[in-house]
Motif scaffolding. Structure first.
Motif, short mmCIF file in Angstrom:
data_model
loop_
_atom_site.label_atom_id
_atom_site.label_comp_id
_atom_site.label_asym_id
_atom_site.label_seq_id
_atom_site.Cartn_x
_atom_site.Cartn_y
_atom_site.Cartn_z
N LEU A 1 0.82 -1.21 0.00
CA LEU A 1 0.00 0.00 0.00
C LEU A 1 0.86 1.26 0.00
CD1 LEU A 1 -2.71 -1.05 2.61
CD2 LEU A 1 -3.11 -0.65 0.18
N ALA A 2 1.99 1.20 0.71
CA ALA A 2 2.85 2.38 0.83
C ALA A 2 3.57 2.71 -0.47
CB ALA A 2 3.88 2.17 1.95
N PHE A 3 3.94 1.69 -1.23
CA PHE A 3 4.81 1.93 -2.39
C PHE A 3 4.14 1.76 -3.74
CE2 PHE A 3 7.86 0.99 1.01
CZ PHE A 3 8.68 2.12 0.90
N ASP A 4 2.94 1.20 -3.78
CA ASP A 4 2.22 1.10 -5.05
C ASP A 4 1.40 2.37 -5.26
OD1 ASP A 4 1.29 -0.98 -7.24
OD2 ASP A 4 -0.49 0.10 -6.59
N ASN A 5 1.42 2.89 -6.47
CA ASN A 5 0.80 4.19 -6.76
C ASN A 5 -0.68 4.25 -6.43
OD1 ASN A 5 3.21 5.28 -7.64
ND2 ASN A 5 2.87 4.68 -9.77
N ASP A 6 -1.42 3.16 -6.71
CA ASP A 6 -2.85 3.20 -6.47
C ASP A 6 -3.29 2.17 -5.44
OD1 ASP A 6 -2.18 1.18 -8.22
OD2 ASP A 6 -4.09 1.22 -9.29
N PHE B 1 1.41 -12.63 16.92
CA PHE B 1 2.18 -12.76 15.68
C PHE B 1 2.65 -11.39 15.20
CE2 PHE B 1 2.45 -12.86 11.00
CZ PHE B 1 3.40 -13.85 10.84
N THR B 2 3.93 -11.32 14.88
CA THR B 2 4.54 -10.08 14.37
C THR B 2 5.21 -10.37 13.03
OG1 THR B 2 4.89 -8.99 16.50
CG2 THR B 2 6.46 -8.47 14.77
N ALA B 3 5.16 -9.40 12.13
CA ALA B 3 5.81 -9.57 10.83
C ALA B 3 6.39 -8.24 10.35
CB ALA B 3 4.83 -10.11 9.80
N ILE B 4 7.45 -8.36 9.57
CA ILE B 4 8.14 -7.21 8.99
C ILE B 4 8.25 -7.47 7.50
CG2 ILE B 4 10.23 -5.79 9.05
CD1 ILE B 4 9.72 -8.32 11.81
N ALA B 5 8.07 -6.43 6.66
CA ALA B 5 8.07 -6.66 5.21
C ALA B 5 8.58 -5.44 4.45
CB ALA B 5 6.67 -7.01 4.73
N THR B 6 9.08 -5.71 3.25
CA THR B 6 9.40 -4.65 2.31
C THR B 6 9.05 -5.12 0.91
OG1 THR B 6 11.11 -3.04 1.67
CG2 THR B 6 11.78 -5.34 1.74
N VAL B 7 8.95 -4.19 -0.03
CA VAL B 7 8.53 -4.55 -1.39
C VAL B 7 9.73 -4.93 -2.25
CG1 VAL B 7 6.48 -3.11 -1.35
CG2 VAL B 7 8.63 -2.14 -2.18
N ILE B 8 9.47 -5.67 -3.31
CA ILE B 8 10.46 -5.96 -4.33
C ILE B 8 9.93 -5.42 -5.65
CG2 ILE B 8 11.55 -7.93 -3.23
CD1 ILE B 8 9.73 -9.77 -4.72
N ARG B 9 10.85 -4.97 -6.50
CA ARG B 9 10.47 -4.27 -7.72
C ARG B 9 11.02 -4.95 -8.96
NH1 ARG B 9 8.62 0.91 -6.49
NH2 ARG B 9 9.01 1.59 -4.34
N SER B 10 10.40 -4.63 -10.10
CA SER B 10 10.87 -5.09 -11.40
C SER B 10 11.98 -4.16 -11.88
CB SER B 10 9.72 -5.10 -12.41
OG SER B 10 9.33 -3.75 -12.70
N GLY B 11 12.55 -4.50 -13.04
CA GLY B 11 13.58 -3.65 -13.60
C GLY B 11 13.08 -2.27 -13.97
N LEU B 12 11.75 -2.13 -14.14
CA LEU B 12 11.15 -0.84 -14.46
C LEU B 12 10.71 -0.07 -13.21
CD1 LEU B 12 8.97 -1.88 -17.53
CD2 LEU B 12 11.19 -0.74 -17.55
N GLY B 13 10.98 -0.65 -12.05
CA GLY B 13 10.64 0.02 -10.81
C GLY B 13 9.24 -0.26 -10.30
N GLU B 14 8.48 -1.13 -10.98
CA GLU B 14 7.13 -1.45 -10.53
C GLU B 14 7.17 -2.44 -9.38
OE1 GLU B 14 5.28 -2.97 -14.00
OE2 GLU B 14 4.77 -0.99 -14.81
N VAL B 15 6.27 -2.27 -8.42
CA VAL B 15 6.19 -3.18 -7.28
C VAL B 15 5.64 -4.52 -7.75
CG1 VAL B 15 5.17 -3.60 -5.02
CG2 VAL B 15 5.86 -1.28 -5.66
N GLN B 16 6.42 -5.60 -7.54
CA GLN B 16 6.00 -6.93 -7.96
C GLN B 16 5.41 -7.74 -6.81
OE1 GLN B 16 9.83 -8.27 -9.77
NE2 GLN B 16 8.57 -8.61 -11.59
N GLY B 17 5.82 -7.46 -5.60
CA GLY B 17 5.37 -8.22 -4.45
C GLY B 17 6.10 -7.75 -3.22
N ALA B 18 6.17 -8.62 -2.21
CA ALA B 18 6.80 -8.22 -0.95
C ALA B 18 7.50 -9.41 -0.30
CB ALA B 18 5.77 -7.63 0.00
N LEU B 19 8.59 -9.11 0.40
CA LEU B 19 9.31 -10.08 1.23
C LEU B 19 8.89 -9.85 2.67
CD1 LEU B 19 12.98 -9.70 -0.07
CD2 LEU B 19 11.45 -11.63 -0.53
#
Length: 252
Positions: free
Chosen positions: A151-156, A202-220
């Motif tokens: 939600l934080a890093f995807d434009n919409d 339950f606690t979790a920590i995550a960050t996004v992963i991006r494509s070569g074009l900078g688009e968010v593909q998913g999260a770790l």
């Protein structure tokens, strides 16, 4: 990248059939024709015709004992094929293994599906008590660290959230407006955290992963018992996830 919500012309039957499949959940694994018709807001004749088509391709099964329907083996086969053919999953798998080994907690790769995050892959940590066995599970965007990161890093991303959201625990954020300061913090530090928001303890920590074009593909994500993941440990894991995401970048 903005998504076009409008279905293509001539696709009404296909969309109706897909929506029927999506009505099945772990809580409602079997449904009658009447239940499916009501839930899909279709008449029984149309619903029955679509179910017959899905059944002919083994995507739906009909229980002869009670005439109820459930998802069929054809969908399971498609799911296995989708996992096997996922380039993202193949690319991230070695990193998940390394994260689970080095951090000791369960590492997951998750992707957005509608208003939820789907666990595409998972490697369990070394502890006896740990989160595991959840590949294929979907959790609400608003209650997961991966969902918050997306939600934080995807434009919409925020467009997918309703103004009022269901609570899973007493700590779950339930108002869309409450996410704004949270998402600002995530953008600043690079990772998201949930503590007792998806499930108590339950606690979790995550960050996004991006494509070569900078688009968010998913999260770790790294997740485990809250008692093992205090503030200092969460910060360490967040920094490790951000470094791992950079290593996944095609330009790295």
């Amino acid at each position: 990248m903005m998504r076009d919500p409008r279905p293509p012309q001539g696709a009404q039957s296909a969309l109706r059939a897909i929506r029927l499949l999506k009505l099945f959940t772990p809580e409602r694994a079997e449904m009658t024709l009447a239940e499916l018709s009501a839930a899909a807001e279709l008449n029984k004749t149309t619903t029955h015709r679509l179910l017959q088509a899905l059944q002919s391709e083994s995507l739906i099964e009909r229980n002869a004992a009670n005439s109820a329907y459930s998802l069929g083996p054809g969908l399971m086969a498609l799911g296995v094929q989708a996992l096997a053919s996922s380039d993202l999953r193949r690319r991230v798998r070695p990193l998940l293994r390394a994260l689970a080994r080095d951090i000791g907690e369960t590492a997951t790769l998750e992707v957005p599906v509608e208003n939820s995050m789907l666990i595409l892959d998972e490697v369990a940590g070394g502890h006896v008590i740990s989160a595991a066995g959840n590949i294929g599970t979907r959790w609400p965007l608003h209650a997961t660290s991966t969902g918050k990161a997306w939600l934080a890093f995807d434009n919409d991303g925020l467009a997918r959230l309703s103004d009022s959201l269901p609570p899973l625990t007493r700590r779950t954020l339930t108002r869309k407006a409450a996410f704004q300061p949270e998402l600002t913090r995530i953008r600043r530090c690079g990772y998201a955290v949930t503590v007792d928001e998806l499930e108590d303890g339950f606690t979790a920590i995550a960050t996004v992963i991006r494509s070569g074009l900078g688009e968010v593909q998913g999260a770790l994500s790294i997740g485990g018992p809250t008692q093992r993941l205090g503030p200092a440990r969460r910060a360490e894991i967040g920094a490790s996830l951000c470094k791992a995401a950079i290593r996944l970048s095609p330009e790295y």
